[in-house]
Design a protein around this motif. Structure first.
Motif, PDB file in Angstrom:
ATOM      1  N   ALA A 230       0.837  -1.204   0.000  1.00 28.77           N
ATOM      2  CA  ALA A 230       0.000   0.000   0.000  1.00 28.77           C
ATOM      3  C   ALA A 230       0.872   1.255   0.000  1.00 28.77           C
ATOM      4  CB  ALA A 230      -0.927  -0.003   1.217  1.00 28.77           C
ATOM      5  N   TYR A 231       1.929   1.240   0.766  1.00 32.08           N
ATOM      6  CA  TYR A 231       2.817   2.403   0.809  1.00 32.08           C
ATOM      7  C   TYR A 231       3.434   2.654  -0.569  1.00 32.08           C
ATOM      8  CZ  TYR A 231       6.690   5.458   2.041  1.00 32.08           C
ATOM      9  OH  TYR A 231       7.565   6.509   2.093  1.00 32.08           O
ATOM     10  N   ARG A 232       3.898   1.602  -1.203  1.00 30.59           N
ATOM     11  CA  ARG A 232       4.494   1.756  -2.534  1.00 30.59           C
ATOM     12  C   ARG A 232       3.472   2.290  -3.536  1.00 30.59           C
ATOM     13  NH1 ARG A 232       6.514  -2.998  -3.077  1.00 30.59           N
ATOM     14  NH2 ARG A 232       4.716  -3.924  -4.129  1.00 30.59           N
ATOM     15  N   ALA A 233       2.243   1.751  -3.526  1.00 32.30           N
ATOM     16  CA  ALA A 233       1.202   2.185  -4.462  1.00 32.30           C
ATOM     17  C   ALA A 233       0.784   3.626  -4.217  1.00 32.30           C
ATOM     18  CB  ALA A 233      -0.005   1.262  -4.367  1.00 32.30           C
ATOM     19  N   SER A 234       0.937   4.105  -2.981  1.00 35.22           N
ATOM     20  CA  SER A 234       0.489   5.460  -2.655  1.00 35.22           C
ATOM     21  C   SER A 234       1.309   6.533  -3.361  1.00 35.22           C
ATOM     22  CB  SER A 234       0.561   5.685  -1.139  1.00 35.22           C
ATOM     23  OG  SER A 234       1.908   5.795  -0.690  1.00 35.22           O
ATOM     24  N   TRP A 235       2.440   6.158  -3.963  1.00 33.54           N
ATOM     25  CA  TRP A 235       3.270   7.131  -4.672  1.00 33.54           C
ATOM     26  C   TRP A 235       2.877   7.293  -6.132  1.00 33.54           C
ATOM     27  CZ3 TRP A 235       5.884  10.457  -2.009  1.00 33.54           C
ATOM     28  CH2 TRP A 235       6.236  10.135  -0.696  1.00 33.54           C
ATOM     29  N   TYR A 236       1.880   6.551  -6.590  1.00 33.90           N
ATOM     30  CA  TYR A 236       1.369   6.773  -7.946  1.00 33.90           C
ATOM     31  C   TYR A 236       0.734   8.167  -7.994  1.00 33.90           C
ATOM     32  CZ  TYR A 236      -1.145   6.172 -12.319  1.00 33.90           C
ATOM     33  OH  TYR A 236      -1.609   6.333 -13.597  1.00 33.90           O
ATOM     34  N   PRO A 237       0.980   8.958  -9.041  1.00 37.17           N
ATOM     35  CA  PRO A 237       0.437  10.324  -9.099  1.00 37.17           C
ATOM     36  C   PRO A 237      -1.085  10.345  -8.938  1.00 37.17           C
ATOM     37  CG  PRO A 237       2.091  10.037 -10.807  1.00 37.17           C
ATOM     38  CD  PRO A 237       1.867   8.673 -10.195  1.00 37.17           C
ATOM     39  N   GLY A 238      -1.565  11.110  -7.956  1.00 32.91           N
ATOM     40  CA  GLY A 238      -2.994  11.232  -7.700  1.00 32.91           C
ATOM     41  C   GLY A 238      -3.525  10.235  -6.695  1.00 32.91           C
ATOM     42  N   ALA A 239      -2.728   9.222  -6.340  1.00 32.55           N
ATOM     43  CA  ALA A 239      -3.183   8.228  -5.368  1.00 32.55           C
ATOM     44  C   ALA A 239      -3.101   8.801  -3.960  1.00 32.55           C
ATOM     45  CB  ALA A 239      -2.342   6.969  -5.479  1.00 32.55           C
ATOM     46  N   LYS A 240      -3.918   8.240  -3.066  1.00 30.35           N
ATOM     47  CA  LYS A 240      -3.910   8.693  -1.676  1.00 30.35           C
ATOM     48  C   LYS A 240      -4.250   7.530  -0.759  1.00 30.35           C
ATOM     49  CE  LYS A 240      -8.750  10.195  -1.952  1.00 30.35           C
ATOM     50  NZ  LYS A 240      -9.692  11.324  -1.835  1.00 30.35           N
ATOM     51  N   PRO A 241      -3.712   7.534   0.458  1.00 31.36           N
ATOM     52  CA  PRO A 241      -4.076   6.476   1.413  1.00 31.36           C
ATOM     53  C   PRO A 241      -5.580   6.473   1.673  1.00 31.36           C
ATOM     54  CG  PRO A 241      -2.162   7.698   2.168  1.00 31.36           C
ATOM     55  CD  PRO A 241      -2.721   8.465   1.001  1.00 31.36           C
ATOM     56  N   SER A 242      -6.128   5.265   1.917  1.00 32.47           N
ATOM     57  CA  SER A 242      -7.570   5.141   2.147  1.00 32.47           C
ATOM     58  C   SER A 242      -7.827   4.089   3.224  1.00 32.47           C
ATOM     59  CB  SER A 242      -8.279   4.747   0.846  1.00 32.47           C
ATOM     60  OG  SER A 242      -9.674   4.660   1.019  1.00 32.47           O
TER      61      SER A 242
END
Length: 266
Positions: A230-242
């Motif tokens: 989840a931490y790695r995916a959160s760096w995709y542009p526009g992504a945010k923790p949920s």
């Protein structure tokens, strides 16, 4: 008439364990052949309905599963993964009359198939606009983006039920039903006959199923099993923790949702 087939393995009649779906295990050879035979059955049904061209996407794992010399002469096949966001539907465009899905399986978090998952085993749930989604959900919307209806699906009972709810007039063949770590399955021969007949009937119908409506705005949430993913995916542009182990991304363009999925869960 051009027809597209997206072929997976975990909904193939008789399949039960991961060793039967993974190239590194001795069990795989048998189920690779069974997957191929179901694709060939779909081709036979499509040809009986008048198809002149068939494009197959080998859409399981390595993308190198289908035994090539068993395919009919009218078929072409996409092997491997180019990295395009269309993923399991790569090669589809507006020139196809319909898409078919074979060997499909239930979504992550359900019990209709011992091999239920969505995209990969790192994901616990994929949620699209508040609803838990399957690979079929994403792929049917991808096909709709190209203006192509999904007319047929074969796979476990759970994914067939989900497909009928999303595409009410889709033709389905339920190959197996999961019960915990067990499954109750059609024989491979019965599944092949039902697939060939089901595809022919679906493509010969007076009208094909309606396209599912593409959402005007869309939020995808990926719930991972591991917070590291989840931490790695959160760096995709526009992504945010949920929430714990989850990342969200929103867009009004479904292709951007596909693009985000392509990179966030890789």
């Amino acid at each position: 008439m051009k027809i597209f087939i997206s072929a997976d393995i975990e909904g193939t009649a008789g399949i039960l364990t991961w060793s039967e779906a993974e190239r590194s295990h001795a069990d795989y050879a048998e189920f690779r052949a069974l997957m191929t035979a179901e694709v060939v059955a779909a081709c036979e049904g499509a040809r009986a309905a008048g198809a002149t061209e068939i494009l197959i996407k080998d859409a399981h794992d390595s993308g190198r599963n289908i035994i090539l010399d068993r395919l009919p002469a009218c078929a072409r096949i996409v092997r491997g993964w180019p990295g395009h966001p269309d993923s399991m539907m790569f090669g589809l465009d507006s020139g196809f009359r319909a898409a078919l899905c074979t060997g499909y399986h239930s979504k992550a978090g359900t019990e209709d198939n011992p091999l239920a998952h969505t995209s990969n085993l790192r994901i616990s749930r994929l949620i699209l606009n508040g609803e838990v989604a399957s690979e079929f959900t994403v792929n049917a919307l991808c096909a709709a983006r190209h203006g192509v209806p999904v007319a047929f699906i074969s796979g476990d009972a759970g994914i067939c039920a989900d497909a009928r709810a999303m595409v009410p007039r889709i033709a389905t063949v339920e190959t197996l039903q999961g019960f915990g770590a067990a499954s109750l399955s059609l024989s491979p021969a019965a599944a092949r006959t039902a697939i060939a007949e089901g595809v022919e009937k679906a493509l010969s119908a007076a009208s094909l199923p309606d396209l599912p409506a593409l959402p005007q705005s869309c939020e995808v949430v990926i719930e991972f099993n591991n917070p590291v993913d989840a931490y790695r995916a959160s760096w995709y542009p526009g992504a945010k923790p949920s929430g714990p182990r989850a990342v969200a991304f929103s867009s009004a363009d479904f292709f951007e949702i596909q693009r985000a999925l392509r990179f966030m869960n890789s």
